[in-house]
Each structure stands twice: as C-alpha cells, then as structure tokens.
Enzyme design. Structure first.
Site, mmCIF file in Angstrom:
data_model
loop_
_atom_site.group_PDB
_atom_site.id
_atom_site.type_symbol
_atom_site.label_atom_id
_atom_site.label_comp_id
_atom_site.label_asym_id
_atom_site.label_seq_id
_atom_site.Cartn_x
_atom_site.Cartn_y
_atom_site.Cartn_z
ATOM 1 N N HIS A 113 -11.222 -0.871 6.438
ATOM 2 C CA HIS A 113 -11.650 -2.272 6.375
ATOM 3 C C HIS A 113 -11.678 -2.883 7.773
ATOM 4 C CE1 HIS A 113 -9.804 -2.294 2.114
ATOM 5 N NE2 HIS A 113 -11.117 -2.365 1.951
ATOM 6 N N SER A 155 -8.300 1.911 -0.557
ATOM 7 C CA SER A 155 -7.087 1.170 -0.936
ATOM 8 C C SER A 155 -6.419 1.780 -2.161
ATOM 9 C CB SER A 155 -7.422 -0.295 -1.217
ATOM 10 O OG SER A 155 -7.827 -0.941 -0.056
#
Length: 166
Positions: free
Chosen positions: A17, A129
């Site tokens: 990210h 994630s």
C-alpha cells in the site's frame, strides 16, 4: 487541480500500500486515501484505528495527502472529494481481472473519473493484508510486509484477539 482517490480497507496498511501511495502522490496534486469497509472481509481493526494507522504511516510522504473514511459507492465518494482519478494497485493477474471489471463498471457510473493502475513493486507483489493477518494470527513473522509500527499494532491486536478467543 488533479485530485486522486486511493480506496481500500488497509487492514492493516502494508508496504505494498505504501508503495502505491508514494507513487500515486506523485501523479496528483492531492491524494485522498479512502479507508472503507468491505462486507466480504473481517477487519482486525476498526475504521478509526485503520485511519489513524494510515495517517501515521503517510506522515513522511511528501505532497498533499488526506486520509478519510467512506461507506458508499466508490464513485460517489470520488465525486464528493472532487477527484478526477481513481488510483488502484495491481499485484497479479487475478487483481487485474477484478480491477478491470470494476474500472469498467465505475466508468459506466461516472465517465469523468479515470482509473489509473499502478503495478506494485516486484518485491512487494505477493503482499496482501489478508495474508499478513493470517501469518500474524499463527505467530509468524510479518516484518517483511509492514512497517515496524504496523507490526507492533498487529501483534498487539492478535494477542488481544487470542485472549478473547481463549
């Protein structure tokens, strides 16, 4: 003014990210990171906790970056923010198929907002994630996938979740 929106759950925010945020921030005058919920995912952190985590992690990145939450259609959110670009990260072919379909649907909703795809750095492509949380829940090392501060957050939350589940 070029305004970009980078949406995601960021549960937790990963090095992948961060790579997309750094690179996306160079393409626009203002980057709005939209932290959202996804009904198909089980979050480890609340929206407020994720927003705080993202804010802390992006402090050192240059440019105008805002972190906000949203719980609506992405295109409605992007329009409210005045965005003309949606920034999306791609890791693998499976991501591309999903993102291509989403970009097409979003274009049908609002053709004034373009979707820009950024390929994740090769070394960061496998990071997700969901996998970071799974590794942490089983006591595995996550230091290669998140910053040290995010690692501490995840380890502390996993310890708390583990005690509640006992």
């Amino acid at each position: 003014m070029r305004i970009g929106v980078y949406p995601g759950t960021f549960d937790p925010i990963t090095l992948g990210h961060m790579d997309i945020i750094r690179r996306g921030a160079k393409l626009v005058d203002r980057l709005v990171i939209g932290v959202t919920t996804n009904p198909s995912k089980s979050p480890l952190f609340t929206v407020d906790e994720r927003m705080d985590m993202v804010r802390r992690e992006v402090e050192t990145i240059g440019g105008e970056i805002h972190v906000v939450s949203f719980d609506s259609l992405l295109m409605d959110f992007a329009e409210r923010e005045g965005a003309n670009v949606i920034v999306r990260g791609l890791r693998a072919v499976a991501d591309f198929e999903y993102e291509y379909q989403m970009a097409g649907m979003n274009q049908q909703i609002n053709d004034r907002i373009e979707t820009v795809f950024l390929m994740a750095d090769v070394s960061l492509q496998p990071i997700a994630s969901k996998l970071v949380k799974e590794i942490a829940l089983f006591g595995g090392p996550i230091h290669r996938f998140v910053t040290a501060t995010v690692e501490a957050d995840v380890v502390a939350r996993v310890a708390l979740v583990g005690r509640k589940g006992s």
